[in-house]
Design a protein around this motif. Sequence first.
Motif, mmCIF file in Angstrom:
data_model
loop_
_atom_site.group_PDB
_atom_site.id
_atom_site.type_symbol
_atom_site.label_atom_id
_atom_site.label_comp_id
_atom_site.label_asym_id
_atom_site.label_seq_id
_atom_site.Cartn_x
_atom_site.Cartn_y
_atom_site.Cartn_z
ATOM 1 N N GLY A 13 -1.755 -3.284 9.226
ATOM 2 C CA GLY A 13 -2.300 -2.343 10.199
ATOM 3 C C GLY A 13 -3.146 -1.261 9.555
ATOM 4 N N PHE A 14 -2.690 -0.726 8.398
ATOM 5 C CA PHE A 14 -3.456 0.307 7.705
ATOM 6 C C PHE A 14 -4.791 -0.240 7.198
ATOM 7 N N ILE A 15 -4.754 -1.422 6.607
ATOM 8 C CA ILE A 15 -5.992 -1.995 6.070
ATOM 9 C C ILE A 15 -6.958 -2.329 7.200
ATOM 10 N N ARG A 16 -6.432 -2.850 8.312
ATOM 11 C CA ARG A 16 -7.307 -3.139 9.454
ATOM 12 C C ARG A 16 -7.937 -1.859 9.996
ATOM 13 N N LYS A 17 -7.139 -0.781 10.061
ATOM 14 C CA LYS A 17 -7.670 0.489 10.560
ATOM 15 C C LYS A 17 -8.756 1.035 9.630
ATOM 16 N N GLU A 18 -8.504 0.964 8.326
ATOM 17 C CA GLU A 18 -9.505 1.436 7.370
ATOM 18 C C GLU A 18 -10.786 0.610 7.478
ATOM 19 N N CYS A 19 -10.626 -0.707 7.663
ATOM 20 C CA CYS A 19 -11.801 -1.570 7.808
ATOM 21 C C CYS A 19 -12.578 -1.228 9.078
ATOM 22 N N GLU A 20 -11.877 -0.982 10.165
ATOM 23 C CA GLU A 20 -12.536 -0.616 11.414
ATOM 24 C C GLU A 20 -13.327 0.669 11.245
ATOM 25 N N MET A 21 -12.753 1.642 10.515
ATOM 26 C CA MET A 21 -13.446 2.905 10.277
ATOM 27 C C MET A 21 -14.707 2.681 9.443
ATOM 28 N N ALA A 22 -14.682 1.628 8.625
ATOM 29 C CA ALA A 22 -15.842 1.307 7.792
ATOM 30 C C ALA A 22 -16.798 0.343 8.480
ATOM 31 N N GLY A 23 -16.507 0.001 9.757
ATOM 32 C CA GLY A 23 -17.368 -0.912 10.501
ATOM 33 C C GLY A 23 -17.195 -2.360 10.113
ATOM 34 N N ILE A 24 -16.003 -2.725 9.611
ATOM 35 C CA ILE A 24 -15.731 -4.087 9.143
ATOM 36 C C ILE A 24 -14.648 -4.712 10.009
ATOM 37 N N HIS A 25 -14.888 -5.938 10.478
ATOM 38 C CA HIS A 25 -13.868 -6.667 11.231
ATOM 39 C C HIS A 25 -12.885 -7.305 10.247
ATOM 40 N N PHE A 26 -11.598 -7.052 10.422
ATOM 41 C CA PHE A 26 -10.582 -7.575 9.504
ATOM 42 C C PHE A 26 -9.571 -8.402 10.278
ATOM 43 N N ILE A 35 0.843 -1.194 0.000
ATOM 44 C CA ILE A 35 0.000 0.000 0.000
ATOM 45 C C ILE A 35 0.880 1.246 0.000
ATOM 46 N N GLU A 36 0.346 2.324 -0.543
ATOM 47 C CA GLU A 36 0.946 3.647 -0.405
ATOM 48 C C GLU A 36 -0.003 4.482 0.437
ATOM 49 N N THR A 37 0.553 5.375 1.229
ATOM 50 C CA THR A 37 -0.252 6.124 2.191
ATOM 51 C C THR A 37 0.171 7.590 2.235
ATOM 52 N N THR A 38 -0.577 8.364 3.019
ATOM 53 C CA THR A 38 -0.230 9.788 3.200
ATOM 54 C C THR A 38 0.793 9.977 4.306
ATOM 55 N N GLY A 39 1.182 8.911 4.988
ATOM 56 C CA GLY A 39 2.159 9.017 6.072
ATOM 57 C C GLY A 39 2.161 7.763 6.912
ATOM 58 N N SER A 40 2.632 7.867 8.157
ATOM 59 C CA SER A 40 2.749 6.712 9.047
ATOM 60 C C SER A 40 1.389 6.291 9.582
ATOM 61 N N LEU A 41 1.361 5.106 10.207
ATOM 62 C CA LEU A 41 0.108 4.558 10.723
ATOM 63 C C LEU A 41 -0.469 5.439 11.818
ATOM 64 N N LYS A 42 0.393 6.009 12.634
ATOM 65 C CA LYS A 42 -0.079 6.922 13.669
ATOM 66 C C LYS A 42 -0.282 8.314 13.058
ATOM 67 N N GLY A 43 -1.251 9.034 13.552
ATOM 68 C CA GLY A 43 -1.438 10.405 13.092
ATOM 69 C C GLY A 43 -2.582 10.583 12.127
ATOM 70 N N GLY A 44 -3.465 9.590 12.018
ATOM 71 C CA GLY A 44 -4.659 9.761 11.194
ATOM 72 C C GLY A 44 -4.421 9.716 9.700
ATOM 73 N N ASN A 45 -3.315 9.128 9.243
ATOM 74 C CA ASN A 45 -3.046 9.049 7.804
ATOM 75 C C ASN A 45 -3.902 7.962 7.144
ATOM 76 N N ARG A 46 -3.989 8.046 5.811
ATOM 77 C CA ARG A 46 -4.893 7.172 5.064
ATOM 78 C C ARG A 46 -4.172 6.518 3.881
ATOM 79 N N ILE A 47 -4.809 5.509 3.307
ATOM 80 C CA ILE A 47 -4.261 4.782 2.160
ATOM 81 C C ILE A 47 -4.545 5.558 0.868
ATOM 82 N N THR A 48 -3.557 5.602 -0.031
ATOM 83 C CA THR A 48 -3.748 6.243 -1.347
ATOM 84 C C THR A 48 -3.726 5.229 -2.489
ATOM 85 N N GLU A 49 -3.144 4.040 -2.250
ATOM 86 C CA GLU A 49 -3.089 3.027 -3.316
ATOM 87 C C GLU A 49 -2.892 1.651 -2.699
ATOM 88 N N ILE A 50 -3.525 0.651 -3.308
ATOM 89 C CA ILE A 50 -3.355 -0.744 -2.899
ATOM 90 C C ILE A 50 -3.020 -1.575 -4.129
#
Length: 720
Positions: free
Chosen positions: A645-658, A559-574
């Motif tokens: 960790g990023f994908i799990r966090k994104e899934c949690e934000m979407a209400g999905i258990h990963f 994945i590519e992201t806007t930054g590190s896992l901490k700090g509220g960053n998000r995924i830009t490419e998978i």
Amino acid sequence: MKKELPEKYYLAHFKELITFIDTQCRHLLEQKHVDFINKVNRLTEQGQCMLARIYSRKPLLVAITTLNYNEIDSPALALEELKTAQLISHPNYTDYQHVLAHLTKPVLLALLAPFDIQPSIKKSVTKAQLVAQTCDFFATKPEHLTCLYNQFVINNRFAVYEYFEFLYIGRLSTGDINHQNSFVLRDLGLRTTRENHTVSLARFDTREEAQSNYALNRYRMAFKSAQSDDEYQALAIELINQPAEGTLAVNLKNKLLLRLHQQLKKYNIELCFTLLNACENSAEATELQIREQYRQGNKEWVKIQLETIIEDPLTDDLLYFADDFLMRKFNKQTRSRLSAMLADTQCVIEIDEVYRNDVEQGVTEQYTQQGLTVFYTENTLWQSLFGLVFWRELYIDTPTPPCNEFDMFPQSLRTDCFYHTQHQQIEALLANWQTPDDLLKHVCKSAARYFEQANGLFRWHSELLRPLEVLILNSSLAALKSHLKNMTMRFMQLKDGYPDLMVLNGNKLHFEEVKAPGDKLRRNQLTTIDCLKNNGFNVHIAAVKWVNDPNRIYSVVDIETTGSLKGGNRITEIGIVKMQHGKVIDTWSTLINPQMRIPKFIVSLTGINDAMVATAPRFTEIAETLLNKLKGTIFVAHNVNFDYGFIRKECEMAGIHFKMPKLCTVVESRKAFPGLKSYSLGNLSAHFDLNLTSHHRALADASATAELLLLIKNLTKSIT
């Protein structure tokens, strides 16, 4: 948003506690406690503010220079008022060691400077060493420290105020002050409290019960701070003679006696037997004594004790021990009941060894592939069912209500008196259900009415009712009633030890305890499993055998992201490269709109800018496709915890258990190719001539990682 606390919030907490003690706990106080309250009530608000601030401190001594607060106009006058009321005092020569320990290294060195000390003290000495040397030096020169005493006041909160805190919270603790920390966290919105709380109630009926529990809590704190066998021995001798009034005190004393036994068993065996004899109605103490007496050769005494336990057991757990010990030691049985149950398991399951770190997930995925419905339930299933069924009896219509808004765990369960004190309510409720639907409606009604109200039994979540519905509608109502009643009668024995999984095959339901090679069946699990079986439930023990599945499918992810896992960053490419039998069977990639700006340094690193992702789908829009791609595969990445960790966090934000098995090519590369200077993907690609055409783009990095994984696997095959 974090709440702002008012200026005088320490005073507000102080008054809240004093009012509670004065109105609800008068019957638990001695005259010295009443005198203290009267003195406090006669203080001005400034004096009360200062006393509250002093009592909020942890050390025994408080430096006067640190007692400056916005809410106190004149600290000197407030301190003088407290001294006049004899609520505080300055230290004297008997406290010189505490005073010196409170000073900084520079101040200690300055104190010693005028004296000719041989050998001279080096500035590199540690604070502890310097304090010890300073105390030794001034032990015969206390007059030189007189000027220091008026710079401190003694924080005598332990004399009275600590008892007040204990009456409110019910236990003592190190670190932050009990009641103050609770109040502050509540006021900041950081601690959950019980809703609809109105009046706080005394948690003890008699002064003897309160003081017994308080004294035992002080012993608990002393045990935590003890460091030598002599200290433990002295503590043990005192504790044996400490009265224990009430169930909570008896349980705490037993726990402390057993901890001291563990600490001293190699130091003083005679005292250890005395410690065990001092325990009251303790199954653990009885078992330890029997084992120790057997080692000492007192076999006839042991046999009599075992037979007595089997005739009238204190707990089921102790009964299993006695029955098992008697069979193995006196009837020459070669296997314990625990090992026999595990050896005679009903099923052996072959599971891919990639699930070594999560064996339950491996079993779940295999059963799911067979078309079964599986829930990972363990203790949460029964605790949540129990809480929802008996919520009203535990928290509302109860003779032992929670004492205050911070009490979450019902007192009637802690003392195992729930059925004894409320058997008529319980029996009437159980008799009210004629069908499983009746029970399900009751549970759903409780969930709707009390949703998200804090409790000490289970956590609320959106899928809480789904496994409960499956359990209730696919089980015998008689079995459910029977087990729930057993839980009301001995909750502390049956609150845990439940099987890992609940499995539904058509309309047939069973529970499954999963054991990997080397795992043992604990006795509390035997207790619970036997209880479930006796109540009519079907329980299996699944013994897992590890295999290396040649048909594994690997999903190599980057994945590519806007930054590190901490700090509220998000995924830009998978990017995903799927492999099986050493060949690529599928590839997939997508840009993702992170819903935030991409920093310039990330743009320069990846080449992905805001314009490129402006029309890309959001994560929630591709989540289902992504999860379908990953389903039934092994999640592989270079530094896997970052991508996973990023994908799990994104899934949690979407209400999905990963959750899925994962493998890290950094870790595997270090094992396969030891001694390399760097294990970054770029350096490994250069070293092994991997096809990394566009570094820091998801699919390109995933493809290179897939090549690296193939190298590792081929090397492993050649070695084996």
